[in-house]
Design a protein around this motif. Structure first.
Motif, PDB file in Angstrom:
ATOM      1  N   LEU A 140      54.231  18.387  34.695  1.00  0.00           N
ATOM      2  CA  LEU A 140      54.170  19.233  35.881  1.00  0.00           C
ATOM      3  C   LEU A 140      53.781  20.672  35.552  1.00  0.00           C
ATOM      4  N   GLY A 141      54.178  21.159  34.382  1.00  0.00           N
ATOM      5  CA  GLY A 141      53.833  22.528  34.013  1.00  0.00           C
ATOM      6  C   GLY A 141      52.333  22.751  33.922  1.00  0.00           C
ATOM      7  N   PRO A 142      51.624  22.018  33.045  1.00  0.00           N
ATOM      8  CA  PRO A 142      50.161  22.188  32.979  1.00  0.00           C
ATOM      9  C   PRO A 142      49.447  21.812  34.272  1.00  0.00           C
ATOM     10  N   PHE A 143      49.962  20.808  34.983  1.00  0.00           N
ATOM     11  CA  PHE A 143      49.305  20.390  36.229  1.00  0.00           C
ATOM     12  C   PHE A 143      49.379  21.490  37.289  1.00  0.00           C
ATOM     13  N   CYS A 144      50.559  22.037  37.504  1.00  0.00           N
ATOM     14  CA  CYS A 144      50.716  23.107  38.503  1.00  0.00           C
ATOM     15  C   CYS A 144      49.961  24.367  38.083  1.00  0.00           C
ATOM     16  N   PHE A 145      49.985  24.650  36.797  1.00  0.00           N
ATOM     17  CA  PHE A 145      49.265  25.825  36.304  1.00  0.00           C
ATOM     18  C   PHE A 145      47.759  25.681  36.524  1.00  0.00           C
ATOM     19  N   THR A 146      47.210  24.505  36.204  1.00  0.00           N
ATOM     20  CA  THR A 146      45.777  24.271  36.405  1.00  0.00           C
ATOM     21  C   THR A 146      45.406  24.309  37.881  1.00  0.00           C
ATOM     22  N   LEU A 147      46.249  23.724  38.715  1.00  0.00           N
ATOM     23  CA  LEU A 147      45.982  23.729  40.154  1.00  0.00           C
ATOM     24  C   LEU A 147      45.999  25.151  40.716  1.00  0.00           C
ATOM     25  N   PHE A 148      46.940  25.957  40.248  1.00  0.00           N
ATOM     26  CA  PHE A 148      47.011  27.348  40.709  1.00  0.00           C
ATOM     27  C   PHE A 148      45.784  28.138  40.263  1.00  0.00           C
ATOM     28  N   MET A 149      45.372  27.955  39.033  1.00  0.00           N
ATOM     29  CA  MET A 149      44.211  28.691  38.531  1.00  0.00           C
ATOM     30  C   MET A 149      42.939  28.299  39.277  1.00  0.00           C
ATOM     31  N   LEU A 150      42.789  27.022  39.590  1.00  0.00           N
ATOM     32  CA  LEU A 150      41.578  26.577  40.280  1.00  0.00           C
ATOM     33  C   LEU A 150      41.522  27.094  41.712  1.00  0.00           C
ATOM     34  N   LEU A 151      42.624  26.933  42.446  1.00  0.00           N
ATOM     35  CA  LEU A 151      42.604  27.278  43.862  1.00  0.00           C
ATOM     36  C   LEU A 151      42.706  28.782  44.108  1.00  0.00           C
ATOM     37  N   VAL A 152      43.564  29.449  43.379  1.00  0.00           N
ATOM     38  CA  VAL A 152      43.813  30.866  43.649  1.00  0.00           C
ATOM     39  C   VAL A 152      42.840  31.758  42.886  1.00  0.00           C
ATOM     40  N   VAL A 153      42.778  31.575  41.572  1.00  0.00           N
ATOM     41  CA  VAL A 153      41.983  32.492  40.751  1.00  0.00           C
ATOM     42  C   VAL A 153      40.490  32.272  40.968  1.00  0.00           C
ATOM     43  N   PHE A 154      40.050  31.023  40.905  1.00  0.00           N
ATOM     44  CA  PHE A 154      38.612  30.770  40.983  1.00  0.00           C
ATOM     45  C   PHE A 154      38.103  30.726  42.425  1.00  0.00           C
ATOM     46  N   VAL A 155      38.807  30.034  43.305  1.00  0.00           N
ATOM     47  CA  VAL A 155      38.306  29.860  44.677  1.00  0.00           C
ATOM     48  C   VAL A 155      38.619  31.083  45.544  1.00  0.00           C
ATOM     49  N   CYS A 156      39.894  31.449  45.623  1.00  0.00           N
ATOM     50  CA  CYS A 156      40.285  32.535  46.531  1.00  0.00           C
ATOM     51  C   CYS A 156      39.716  33.882  46.093  1.00  0.00           C
ATOM     52  N   LEU A 157      39.805  34.185  44.815  1.00  0.00           N
ATOM     53  CA  LEU A 157      39.269  35.466  44.359  1.00  0.00           C
ATOM     54  C   LEU A 157      37.752  35.516  44.467  1.00  0.00           C
ATOM     55  N   SER A 158      37.093  34.372  44.269  1.00  0.00           N
ATOM     56  CA  SER A 158      35.638  34.345  44.456  1.00  0.00           C
ATOM     57  C   SER A 158      35.269  34.601  45.913  1.00  0.00           C
ATOM     58  N   MET A 159      36.040  34.039  46.828  1.00  0.00           N
ATOM     59  CA  MET A 159      35.810  34.314  48.248  1.00  0.00           C
ATOM     60  C   MET A 159      36.033  35.791  48.561  1.00  0.00           C
ATOM     61  N   PHE A 160      37.062  36.371  47.981  1.00  0.00           N
ATOM     62  CA  PHE A 160      37.352  37.790  48.220  1.00  0.00           C
ATOM     63  C   PHE A 160      36.207  38.678  47.741  1.00  0.00           C
ATOM     64  N   PHE A 161      35.726  38.427  46.531  1.00  0.00           N
ATOM     65  CA  PHE A 161      34.626  39.236  46.009  1.00  0.00           C
ATOM     66  C   PHE A 161      33.337  39.003  46.799  1.00  0.00           C
ATOM     67  N   SER A 162      33.134  37.790  47.277  1.00  0.00           N
ATOM     68  CA  SER A 162      31.938  37.512  48.079  1.00  0.00           C
ATOM     69  C   SER A 162      31.962  38.287  49.392  1.00  0.00           C
ATOM     70  N   ILE A 163      33.130  38.371  50.016  1.00  0.00           N
ATOM     71  CA  ILE A 163      33.253  39.134  51.260  1.00  0.00           C
ATOM     72  C   ILE A 163      32.948  40.610  51.014  1.00  0.00           C
ATOM     73  N   ILE A 164      33.489  41.156  49.939  1.00  0.00           N
ATOM     74  CA  ILE A 164      33.261  42.571  49.630  1.00  0.00           C
ATOM     75  C   ILE A 164      31.791  42.831  49.314  1.00  0.00           C
ATOM     76  N   ILE A 165      31.173  41.966  48.532  1.00  0.00           N
ATOM     77  CA  ILE A 165      29.777  42.176  48.131  1.00  0.00           C
ATOM     78  C   ILE A 165      28.843  42.062  49.332  1.00  0.00           C
ATOM     79  N   ASP A 166      29.064  41.057  50.195  1.00  0.00           N
ATOM     80  CA  ASP A 166      28.221  40.915  51.385  1.00  0.00           C
ATOM     81  C   ASP A 166      28.364  42.116  52.314  1.00  0.00           C
ATOM     82  N   SER A 167      29.575  42.585  52.490  1.00  0.00           N
ATOM     83  CA  SER A 167      29.785  43.761  53.343  1.00  0.00           C
ATOM     84  C   SER A 167      29.161  45.008  52.729  1.00  0.00           C
ATOM     85  N   PHE A 168      29.190  45.096  51.412  1.00  0.00           N
ATOM     86  CA  PHE A 168      28.572  46.247  50.745  1.00  0.00           C
ATOM     87  C   PHE A 168      27.063  46.260  50.963  1.00  0.00           C
ATOM     88  N   HIS A 169      26.424  45.110  50.802  1.00  0.00           N
ATOM     89  CA  HIS A 169      24.976  45.050  51.018  1.00  0.00           C
ATOM     90  C   HIS A 169      24.630  45.323  52.483  1.00  0.00           C
TER      91      HIS A 169
END
Length: 252
Positions: A140-169
Protein backbone atom coordinates in the motif's frame (compact mmCIF):
# COMPACT_ATOMS: atom_id res chain seq x y z
CA UNK A 1 -14.40 47.31 9.17
CA UNK A 2 -13.98 43.94 10.85
CA UNK A 3 -10.49 44.87 12.03
CA UNK A 4 -11.79 48.11 13.56
CA UNK A 5 -14.54 46.25 15.40
CA UNK A 6 -12.13 43.64 16.76
CA UNK A 7 -9.71 46.40 17.78
CA UNK A 8 -12.36 48.08 19.95
CA UNK A 9 -13.33 44.68 21.31
CA UNK A 10 -9.74 44.09 22.38
CA UNK A 11 -9.61 47.61 23.84
CA UNK A 12 -12.68 46.95 25.99
CA UNK A 13 -11.36 43.57 27.08
CA UNK A 14 -8.05 45.16 28.06
CA UNK A 15 -9.84 47.82 30.10
CA UNK A 16 -11.95 45.16 31.83
CA UNK A 17 -8.90 43.13 32.80
CA UNK A 18 -7.06 46.25 33.97
CA UNK A 19 -9.97 47.34 36.16
CA UNK A 20 -10.33 43.85 37.61
CA UNK A 21 -6.62 43.70 38.39
CA UNK A 22 -6.77 47.15 39.99
CA UNK A 23 -9.75 46.23 42.16
CA UNK A 24 -8.31 42.93 43.40
CA UNK A 25 -4.64 43.98 43.46
CA UNK A 26 -3.81 40.82 41.54
CA UNK A 27 -4.99 38.40 44.23
CA UNK A 28 -7.80 36.96 42.10
CA UNK A 29 -7.36 34.58 39.19
CA UNK A 30 -7.95 36.41 35.92
CA UNK A 31 -8.81 34.40 32.84
CA UNK A 32 -6.87 35.78 29.88
CA UNK A 33 -8.08 33.22 27.35
CA UNK A 34 -10.63 35.56 25.75
CA UNK A 35 -8.12 38.41 25.56
CA UNK A 36 -5.55 36.18 23.87
CA UNK A 37 -8.18 34.92 21.43
CA UNK A 38 -9.28 38.45 20.51
CA UNK A 39 -5.67 39.53 20.09
CA UNK A 40 -4.98 36.57 17.76
CA UNK A 41 -8.05 37.38 15.67
CA UNK A 42 -6.96 41.01 15.39
CA UNK A 43 -3.46 39.92 14.36
CA UNK A 44 -4.87 37.67 11.63
CA UNK A 45 -7.15 40.43 10.33
CA UNK A 46 -4.33 42.97 10.30
CA UNK A 47 -2.17 40.49 8.40
CA UNK A 48 -4.84 40.06 5.74
CA UNK A 49 -5.36 43.82 5.53
CA UNK A 50 -1.63 44.39 5.01
CA UNK A 51 -1.52 41.65 2.39
CA UNK A 52 -4.39 43.02 0.31
CA UNK A 53 -3.12 46.58 0.75
CA UNK A 54 0.23 45.59 -0.70
CA UNK A 55 -1.52 43.80 -3.56
CA UNK A 56 -3.32 47.06 -4.33
CA UNK A 57 0.06 48.61 -5.10
CA UNK A 58 -0.03 46.65 -8.34
CA UNK A 59 -2.65 49.12 -9.57
CA UNK A 60 -0.25 52.00 -8.97
CA UNK A 61 2.37 50.41 -11.22
CA UNK A 62 -0.03 49.34 -13.97
CA UNK A 63 1.73 51.67 -16.42
CA UNK A 64 4.70 49.32 -16.29
CA UNK A 65 4.53 46.69 -19.00
CA UNK A 66 5.58 43.72 -16.87
CA UNK A 67 3.39 44.59 -13.89
CA UNK A 68 0.43 45.15 -16.18
CA UNK A 69 1.08 41.83 -17.88
CA UNK A 70 1.16 40.10 -14.49
CA UNK A 71 -2.16 41.66 -13.47
CA UNK A 72 -3.82 40.86 -16.79
CA UNK A 73 -2.62 37.27 -16.60
CA UNK A 74 -4.17 36.78 -13.17
CA UNK A 75 -7.36 38.50 -14.27
CA UNK A 76 -7.78 36.36 -17.38
CA UNK A 77 -7.16 33.06 -15.57
CA UNK A 78 -9.20 33.82 -12.44
CA UNK A 79 -12.22 31.70 -13.43
CA UNK A 80 -10.09 28.79 -14.59
CA UNK A 81 -8.06 28.89 -11.38
CA UNK A 82 -11.20 28.84 -9.25
CA UNK A 83 -12.49 25.78 -11.09
CA UNK A 84 -9.09 24.13 -10.85
CA UNK A 85 -8.89 24.92 -7.12
CA UNK A 86 -12.20 23.17 -6.49
CA UNK A 87 -11.06 20.12 -8.42
CA UNK A 88 -7.65 20.09 -6.74
CA UNK A 89 -9.24 20.43 -3.29
CA UNK A 90 -11.42 17.37 -3.89
CA UNK A 91 -8.48 15.30 -5.11
CA UNK A 92 -6.23 16.47 -2.29
CA UNK A 93 -8.85 15.76 0.39
CA UNK A 94 -9.31 12.27 -1.04
CA UNK A 95 -5.59 11.54 -0.72
CA UNK A 96 -5.54 13.17 2.70
CA UNK A 97 -8.20 10.77 3.93
CA UNK A 98 -6.45 7.83 2.28
CA UNK A 99 -3.03 8.45 3.81
CA UNK A 100 -4.46 9.38 7.20
CA UNK A 101 -6.62 6.26 7.55
CA UNK A 102 -4.01 3.86 6.17
CA UNK A 103 -0.89 5.09 7.95
CA UNK A 104 -2.19 6.71 11.14
CA UNK A 105 -0.67 3.98 13.29
CA UNK A 106 2.44 3.39 11.17
CA UNK A 107 3.85 6.83 10.35
CA UNK A 108 4.42 9.70 12.75
CA UNK A 109 3.84 12.15 9.90
CA UNK A 110 0.29 10.79 9.52
CA UNK A 111 -0.67 10.94 13.20
CA UNK A 112 -3.06 13.86 12.58
CA UNK A 113 -4.85 15.43 9.66
CA UNK A 114 -2.69 18.54 9.82
CA UNK A 115 0.57 16.59 9.76
CA UNK A 116 -0.76 14.39 6.94
CA UNK A 117 -1.64 17.48 4.90
CA UNK A 118 1.83 18.87 5.55
CA UNK A 119 3.40 15.61 4.37
CA UNK A 120 1.31 15.63 1.18
CA UNK A 121 2.28 19.22 0.43
CA UNK A 122 5.92 18.28 0.87
CA UNK A 123 5.41 15.37 -1.50
CA UNK A 124 3.89 17.78 -4.01
CA UNK A 125 7.08 19.84 -3.77
CA UNK A 126 9.12 16.64 -4.35
CA UNK A 127 10.35 16.59 -0.75
CA UNK A 128 9.65 13.15 0.66
CA UNK A 129 11.19 10.02 2.15
CA UNK A 130 10.15 7.10 -0.04
CA UNK A 131 11.81 4.52 2.21
CA UNK A 132 9.66 5.60 5.15
CA UNK A 133 6.45 5.23 3.13
CA UNK A 134 7.45 1.88 1.66
CA UNK A 135 8.53 0.68 5.10
CA UNK A 136 5.08 1.38 6.52
CA UNK A 137 3.48 -1.11 4.14
CA UNK A 138 5.16 -3.17 1.45
CA UNK A 139 2.29 -2.86 -1.03
CA UNK A 140 0.00 0.00 0.00
CA UNK A 141 2.87 2.41 0.67
CA UNK A 142 4.42 2.38 -2.84
CA UNK A 143 0.99 2.05 -4.47
CA UNK A 144 -0.50 5.11 -2.73
CA UNK A 145 2.70 7.07 -3.24
CA UNK A 146 2.77 6.30 -6.98
CA UNK A 147 -0.92 7.12 -7.35
CA UNK A 148 -0.45 10.45 -5.58
CA UNK A 149 2.54 11.39 -7.71
CA UNK A 150 0.74 10.55 -10.95
CA UNK A 151 -2.55 12.30 -10.22
CA UNK A 152 -1.41 15.30 -8.18
CA UNK A 153 2.15 16.07 -9.23
CA UNK A 154 2.02 15.18 -12.91
CA UNK A 155 -1.64 15.73 -13.85
CA UNK A 156 -2.86 18.49 -11.54
CA UNK A 157 0.30 20.57 -11.58
CA UNK A 158 0.54 20.23 -15.35
CA UNK A 159 -3.01 21.54 -15.64
CA UNK A 160 -2.15 24.43 -13.33
CA UNK A 161 0.89 25.45 -15.37
CA UNK A 162 -1.07 25.09 -18.61
CA UNK A 163 -3.74 27.49 -17.33
CA UNK A 164 -1.11 30.05 -16.33
CA UNK A 165 0.82 29.77 -19.61
CA UNK A 166 -2.31 30.06 -21.79
CA UNK A 167 -3.49 33.10 -19.84
CA UNK A 168 -0.05 34.65 -20.12
CA UNK A 169 0.00 34.30 -23.91
CA UNK A 170 -3.56 35.63 -24.15
CA UNK A 171 -2.72 38.65 -21.99
CA UNK A 172 0.47 39.29 -23.92
CA UNK A 173 -1.33 39.22 -27.27
CA UNK A 174 -4.04 41.59 -26.03
CA UNK A 175 -1.72 43.96 -24.23
CA UNK A 176 -2.68 47.59 -24.63
CA UNK A 177 -0.52 49.87 -26.71
CA UNK A 178 -0.64 52.77 -24.25
CA UNK A 179 1.11 50.70 -21.59
CA UNK A 180 3.96 50.03 -24.00
CA UNK A 181 4.10 53.74 -24.87
CA UNK A 182 4.16 54.72 -21.19
CA UNK A 183 7.01 52.32 -20.52
CA UNK A 184 8.87 53.73 -23.52
CA UNK A 185 8.29 57.31 -22.34
CA UNK A 186 9.43 56.46 -18.82
CA UNK A 187 12.60 54.84 -20.13
CA UNK A 188 13.35 57.84 -22.34
CA UNK A 189 12.76 60.22 -19.43
CA UNK A 190 15.11 58.28 -17.15
CA UNK A 191 17.78 58.29 -19.84
CA UNK A 192 17.32 62.01 -20.49
CA UNK A 193 17.64 62.88 -16.80
CA UNK A 194 20.64 60.60 -16.41
CA UNK A 195 18.98 58.42 -13.78
CA UNK A 196 19.36 55.38 -16.00
CA UNK A 197 22.37 54.72 -18.16
CA UNK A 198 22.52 52.40 -21.10
CA UNK A 199 24.47 49.21 -20.74
CA UNK A 200 26.47 47.63 -23.53
CA UNK A 201 23.61 45.42 -24.74
CA UNK A 202 21.14 48.32 -24.96
CA UNK A 203 23.68 50.46 -26.83
CA UNK A 204 24.27 47.66 -29.33
CA UNK A 205 20.54 47.09 -29.74
CA UNK A 206 19.95 50.80 -30.40
CA UNK A 207 22.70 50.82 -33.02
CA UNK A 208 21.19 47.78 -34.69
CA UNK A 209 17.75 49.40 -34.81
CA UNK A 210 19.23 52.52 -36.41
CA UNK A 211 21.05 50.45 -39.01
CA UNK A 212 17.89 48.48 -39.78
CA UNK A 213 15.94 51.71 -40.23
CA UNK A 214 18.57 53.06 -42.67
CA UNK A 215 18.96 49.85 -44.64
CA UNK A 216 16.84 49.39 -47.76
CA UNK A 217 16.67 46.03 -49.41
CA UNK A 218 16.49 46.53 -53.22
CA UNK A 219 14.47 43.34 -53.65
CA UNK A 220 11.84 44.53 -51.20
CA UNK A 221 11.67 47.96 -52.87
CA UNK A 222 11.51 46.53 -56.41
CA UNK A 223 7.67 46.44 -56.64
CA UNK A 224 7.49 50.06 -55.51
CA UNK A 225 10.01 51.06 -58.15
CA UNK A 226 8.01 49.25 -60.84
CA UNK A 227 4.86 51.08 -59.76
CA UNK A 228 6.65 54.40 -59.93
CA UNK A 229 7.96 53.56 -63.43
CA UNK A 230 4.50 52.59 -64.68
CA UNK A 231 3.00 55.77 -63.27
CA UNK A 232 5.69 57.84 -65.03
CA UNK A 233 5.12 56.05 -68.38
CA UNK A 234 1.38 56.45 -68.03
CA UNK A 235 1.80 60.15 -67.35
CA UNK A 236 4.06 60.57 -70.41
CA UNK A 237 1.58 58.68 -72.61
CA UNK A 238 -1.35 60.79 -71.43
CA UNK A 239 0.63 64.00 -71.99
CA UNK A 240 1.50 62.91 -75.54
CA UNK A 241 -2.13 62.08 -76.31
CA UNK A 242 -3.20 65.49 -75.08
CA UNK A 243 -0.50 67.18 -77.17
CA UNK A 244 -1.55 65.29 -80.34
CA UNK A 245 -5.19 66.16 -79.73
CA UNK A 246 -4.29 69.82 -79.32
CA UNK A 247 -2.26 69.80 -82.57
CA UNK A 248 -5.08 68.14 -84.49
CA UNK A 249 -7.51 70.78 -83.31
CA UNK A 250 -5.08 73.50 -84.36
CA UNK A 251 -4.79 71.94 -87.88
CA UNK A 252 -1.08 71.33 -87.68
Amino acid sequence: MGSIGVYFWRFQETNRISQLFEQTNGYVYINLQLAVYVNDVLTFLLGYCCFFSMIKFVQLFRFNQRVSLFAETLKSCAKELISFSLMFTIVFMAFLSLFYLLFISKLSTCSSLLQTAQMLFEMTLMKFDASQISGADAFLGPFCFTLFMLLVVFVCLSMFFSIIIDSFHHAKDNQKEDQIMLSFMLTKFLRWTGLKRLNQEEIQEERDSRMRSQYFDPIENFPDRIDQLLEALNKIYIDQKRELARLEKAGL
